[in-house]
Write a protein that holds these residues in place. Structure first.
Motif, PDB file in Angstrom:
ATOM      1  N   ILE A   1       2.345  68.297  56.495  1.00  0.00           N
ATOM      2  CA  ILE A   1       2.067  68.812  55.273  1.00  0.00           C
ATOM      3  C   ILE A   1       1.302  70.296  55.311  1.00  0.00           C
ATOM      4  CG2 ILE A   1       0.768  68.329  53.221  1.00  0.00           C
ATOM      5  CD1 ILE A   1       1.289  65.409  53.477  1.00  0.00           C
TER       6      ILE A   1
ATOM      7  N   CYS B   1       8.573  59.904  45.449  1.00  0.00           N
ATOM      8  CA  CYS B   1       9.745  59.936  46.436  1.00  0.00           C
ATOM      9  C   CYS B   1       9.553  59.340  47.815  1.00  0.00           C
ATOM     10  CB  CYS B   1       9.967  61.436  46.720  1.00  0.00           C
ATOM     11  SG  CYS B   1      10.185  62.648  45.552  1.00  0.00           S
ATOM     12  N   HIS B   2       8.433  58.893  48.017  1.00  0.00           N
ATOM     13  CA  HIS B   2       8.328  58.018  49.284  1.00  0.00           C
ATOM     14  C   HIS B   2       7.838  56.852  49.103  1.00  0.00           C
ATOM     15  CE1 HIS B   2       8.551  61.770  51.894  1.00  0.00           C
ATOM     16  NE2 HIS B   2       7.587  62.484  50.924  1.00  0.00           N
TER      17      HIS B   2
ATOM     18  N   TYR C   1       0.426  63.733  62.720  1.00  0.00           N
ATOM     19  CA  TYR C   1       1.583  63.993  62.411  1.00  0.00           C
ATOM     20  C   TYR C   1       1.865  64.300  61.214  1.00  0.00           C
ATOM     21  CZ  TYR C   1       6.658  64.779  61.922  1.00  0.00           C
ATOM     22  OH  TYR C   1       7.971  64.907  61.563  1.00  0.00           O
ATOM     23  N   ILE C   2       1.426  63.478  60.215  1.00  0.00           N
ATOM     24  CA  ILE C   2       1.730  63.647  58.803  1.00  0.00           C
ATOM     25  C   ILE C   2       0.838  64.904  58.206  1.00  0.00           C
ATOM     26  CG2 ILE C   2       1.326  62.517  56.639  1.00  0.00           C
ATOM     27  CD1 ILE C   2       1.521  59.981  57.618  1.00  0.00           C
TER      28      ILE C   2
ATOM     29  N   ARG D   1       7.049  74.872  57.910  1.00  0.00           N
ATOM     30  CA  ARG D   1       8.175  73.943  58.077  1.00  0.00           C
ATOM     31  C   ARG D   1       9.084  73.729  56.839  1.00  0.00           C
ATOM     32  NH1 ARG D   1      10.042  68.839  56.615  1.00  0.00           N
ATOM     33  NH2 ARG D   1       9.472  66.955  58.173  1.00  0.00           N
TER      34      ARG D   1
ATOM     35  N   TYR E   1      18.177  62.088  55.689  1.00  0.00           N
ATOM     36  CA  TYR E   1      16.820  62.917  56.183  1.00  0.00           C
ATOM     37  C   TYR E   1      17.210  63.407  57.602  1.00  0.00           C
ATOM     38  CZ  TYR E   1      12.438  64.016  57.809  1.00  0.00           C
ATOM     39  OH  TYR E   1      11.452  64.732  58.303  1.00  0.00           O
TER      40      TYR E   1
ATOM     41  N   ALA F   1       2.846  62.620  42.303  1.00  0.00           N
ATOM     42  CA  ALA F   1       2.437  61.490  42.937  1.00  0.00           C
ATOM     43  C   ALA F   1       3.659  61.346  44.151  1.00  0.00           C
ATOM     44  CB  ALA F   1       2.610  60.077  42.199  1.00  0.00           C
ATOM     45  N   CYS F   2       3.017  61.195  45.401  1.00  0.00           N
ATOM     46  CA  CYS F   2       4.063  61.032  46.512  1.00  0.00           C
ATOM     47  C   CYS F   2       4.911  59.629  46.319  1.00  0.00           C
ATOM     48  CB  CYS F   2       2.956  60.768  47.535  1.00  0.00           C
ATOM     49  SG  CYS F   2       1.828  61.867  47.977  1.00  0.00           S
TER      50      CYS F   2
ATOM     51  N   GLY G   1      10.965  72.739  54.173  1.00  0.00           N
ATOM     52  CA  GLY G   1      10.588  71.455  53.282  1.00  0.00           C
ATOM     53  C   GLY G   1      10.880  71.896  51.887  1.00  0.00           C
ATOM     54  N   PRO G   2      12.386  72.346  51.450  1.00  0.00           N
ATOM     55  CA  PRO G   2      12.366  72.718  50.159  1.00  0.00           C
ATOM     56  C   PRO G   2      11.988  71.962  48.974  1.00  0.00           C
ATOM     57  CG  PRO G   2      14.412  71.821  51.056  1.00  0.00           C
ATOM     58  CD  PRO G   2      13.403  71.943  52.057  1.00  0.00           C
ATOM     59  N   VAL G   3      11.847  70.490  49.119  1.00  0.00           N
ATOM     60  CA  VAL G   3      11.449  69.793  48.034  1.00  0.00           C
ATOM     61  C   VAL G   3       9.846  69.761  48.111  1.00  0.00           C
ATOM     62  CG1 VAL G   3      11.435  67.332  47.000  1.00  0.00           C
ATOM     63  CG2 VAL G   3      13.656  68.297  48.055  1.00  0.00           C
ATOM     64  N   MET G   4       9.379  69.296  49.445  1.00  0.00           N
ATOM     65  CA  MET G   4       7.876  69.124  49.581  1.00  0.00           C
ATOM     66  C   MET G   4       7.282  70.297  49.130  1.00  0.00           C
ATOM     67  SD  MET G   4       6.809  66.363  50.676  1.00  0.00           S
ATOM     68  CE  MET G   4       5.332  66.594  51.957  1.00  0.00           C
TER      69      MET G   4
ATOM     70  N   PRO H   1      12.100  61.114  53.328  1.00  0.00           N
ATOM     71  CA  PRO H   1      11.901  60.346  54.513  1.00  0.00           C
ATOM     72  C   PRO H   1      10.895  59.002  54.473  1.00  0.00           C
ATOM     73  CG  PRO H   1      10.710  62.405  54.669  1.00  0.00           C
ATOM     74  CD  PRO H   1      11.186  62.383  53.243  1.00  0.00           C
TER      75      PRO H   1
ATOM     76  N   LEU I   1      -2.850  70.280  47.399  1.00  0.00           N
ATOM     77  CA  LEU I   1      -3.612  69.478  48.099  1.00  0.00           C
ATOM     78  C   LEU I   1      -4.543  70.281  48.966  1.00  0.00           C
ATOM     79  CD1 LEU I   1      -0.871  66.779  49.360  1.00  0.00           C
ATOM     80  CD2 LEU I   1      -2.291  66.609  47.312  1.00  0.00           C
TER      81      LEU I   1
END
Lengths: 265, 268
Positions: B122, B94-95, B117-118, B130, B217, B90-91, B132-135, B108, B142
């Protein structure tokens, strides 16, 4: 073991090449041509001269707010004279102050600096010219005067005006220019040249259409525009287009609709 | 001096009311004089069809907004509980549900960034383009529709600014402010606010807001652009700039922008 070290060294070499050799793109004035560096903000004097200089800077960077009466489009003086009129090869004010009054072919007259500024108001800003003795022009002249302190007078300094780009081997082609525009410019200036807004304020200025410079402006001259683009666009990536691409994209931009040249008064 | 402008002469306008200046044929042999009229004609035809289309659409417009509402609630679902596939988290972990981010771990703030942009970030993380080691670990499953849904959701929700974890140095904030508003032109760096919008509030669609983003961030992104794997920025604009900043300057701009209030803090 040895292989590993060599690889490591190579890796570092690559990395540092990447980090340190990213050319800042101000390249053209090489071979000992030093670019004049204007005085810093902090050295604006106190007193009434200082006030006038600061006023001039405000008009220059936020023209609509401080001289809106004379402005007919969405540009500011800084849209073309980058870095608050300081950037070399974007007709910096420090390069202009010392060479006026001068004869201009455009109107067959000897023009003062104030009259030259009137020209930018009428054509580049598609507006009306403030009188040469108006507070607006006085402040702008004071700003130029202050910025050129320490610069030699009466000579064309390296970096003054726009880059004179050598004529291309192939005639500028607006059709190739369109491709360059879409790939390198539309991100900021929009596919239709309309520029971009951020919460109601102009963020990227329009390059054609009703809110841009008119057909009397210096940039309606493909050569001048090409020189500007070559050295300054895409913003922060100056000197990255080939000369031919700069000519082509300038031809494309100038082939698009924009306000007519105002009738001579 | 050859003035190309004198070579290019205006020819009679092809269409009434169309002020386009075009180039004479002799100027470029490839240009067929009719090319504009053909384009224009087919454009007009398209426009007619499009208005017919719009006319019919008018009747169904409630359905269209219901579709947007759908995306929003689907997005909220994913943000709250993931999309149900293995490996998807679930986003909000963290967000946060309102997109305020988590300054302590450098996740962030994303509420109010544009859909485009979002979505782009992704998708680029999925492609590996891009940084994004965590993302990278949490968005692989998705689908494009899921991405559109969360993007729609987070672009619309609002969150107040969350308190940053570290105290800022006033001296660095001052230097950061100067770079942000005047640039560092001796290194060919324009003012950050020219591209990121007045106050750092972003220029839709692809220039993200950076005002009020958390310091950790911002710092990580500047380093990622300069040295690591964030390599998908259009035309390398941000990479060039981040590389030319010194470590001290990167720190200063990160502190300055994190000290500002973010845009889009209202309630929803």
């Amino acid at each position: 073991m040895l292989g590993k070290t060599v690889k490591g060294v190579l890796w570092w070499a690559c990395l540092s090449a990447l980090v340190f050799c990213d050319s800042p793109g101000a390249g053209v004035a090489s071979a000992g041509e030093a670019i004049f560096s204007p005085p810093s903000e902090q050295s604006i004097p106190g007193g009434s001269l200082g006030d006038l200089v600061r006023k001039g800077e405000e008009i220059f960077t936020n023209t609509k707010k401080y001289a809106g009466h004379y402005v007919g489009n969405d540009l500011t003086c800084e849209s073309c004279h980058l870095n608050r009129g300081r950037k070399a090869y974007a007709a910096p004010l420090w390069g202009a102050y010392g060479i006026y009054p001068r004869y201009r072919l455009k109107n067959h007259k000897v023009n003062s600096l104030a009259e030259r500024m009137q020209g930018c108001f009428r054509f580049s800003m598609n507006g009306t010219a403030p009188a040469v003795d108006s507070p607006t022009v006085k402040a702008l002249v004071a700003y130029s005067y202050w910025m050129s302190r320490g610069a030699p007078v009466g000579v064309k300094l390296p970096g003054a005006g726009m880059l004179h780009l050598t004529p291309p081997s192939r005639s500028p082609d607006p059709f190739s220019g369109k491709k360059v525009y879409e790939a390198r410019c539309a991100l900021c200036h929009g596919l239709h040249g309309q520029g971009r807004m951020s919460r109601g304020e102009t963020a990227f200025p329009p390059v054609w259409g009703g809110k841009s410079f008119n057909k009397g402006a210096g940039f309606y001259n493909v050569g001048k525009l090409a020189g500007f683009i070559k050295m300054n666009m895409p913003l922060s990536k100056g000197d990255s287009l080939s000369d031919q691409d700069a000519w082509d994209v300038a031809a494309y931009v100038d082939s698009q609709p924009r306000p007519e040249k105002p009738a001579v008064k | 001096m050859i003035n190309i402008h004198q070579v290019i002469k205006r020819v009679p306008e092809f269409f009434q009311g169309n002020a386009r200046t075009i180039f004479p044929i002799s100027f470029n042999a490839k240009v067929h004089p009719d090319i504009f009229s053909t384009q224009e004609r087919s454009m007009r035809k398209k426009l007619v069809w499009f208005s017919v289309f719009l006319f019919f659409l008018g009747d169904f417009s409630p359905a269209v907004s219901a579709h947007a509402e759908d995306l929003f609630s689907r997005g909220r679902q994913i943000a709250k509980a993931g999309n149900g596939m293995p490996g998807n988290t679930a986003c909000m972990e963290c967000h946060r549900l309102k997109g305020g981010g988590m300054p302590s771990i450098g996740a962030p703030r994303i509420s109010g960034q544009t859909i485009q942009y979002i979505e782009r970030e992704i998708t680029e993380v999925q492609k590996g383009a891009r940084y994004g080691p965590v993302m990278a670990g949490v968005v692989q499953n998705l689908s494009p529709r899921d991405i559109l849904a969360v993007a729609t959701y987070y672009s619309k929700v609002r969150s107040p600014k969350l308190r940053d974890t570290e105290t800022l140095s006033p001296k660095r904030v001052r230097l950061g402010k100067q770079i942000a508003h005047q640039g560092l032109w001796k290194k060919n760096i324009p003012a950050c606010v020219v591209c990121h919008g007045p106050n750092g509030y972003g220029v839709p669609p692809l220039f993200p807001y950076i005002a009020g983003q958390n310091r950790t961030y911002l710092m990580r992104q500047l380093i990622a652009y300069a040295f690591l794997e964030r390599k998908d920025d259009p035309q390398g604009l941000m990479r060039g700039i981040a590389r030319r900043l010194s470590p001290q300057e990167r720190k200063s701009v990160a502190e300055y922008f994190s000290s500002l209030d973010p845009p889009y803090t209202g309630s929803r």
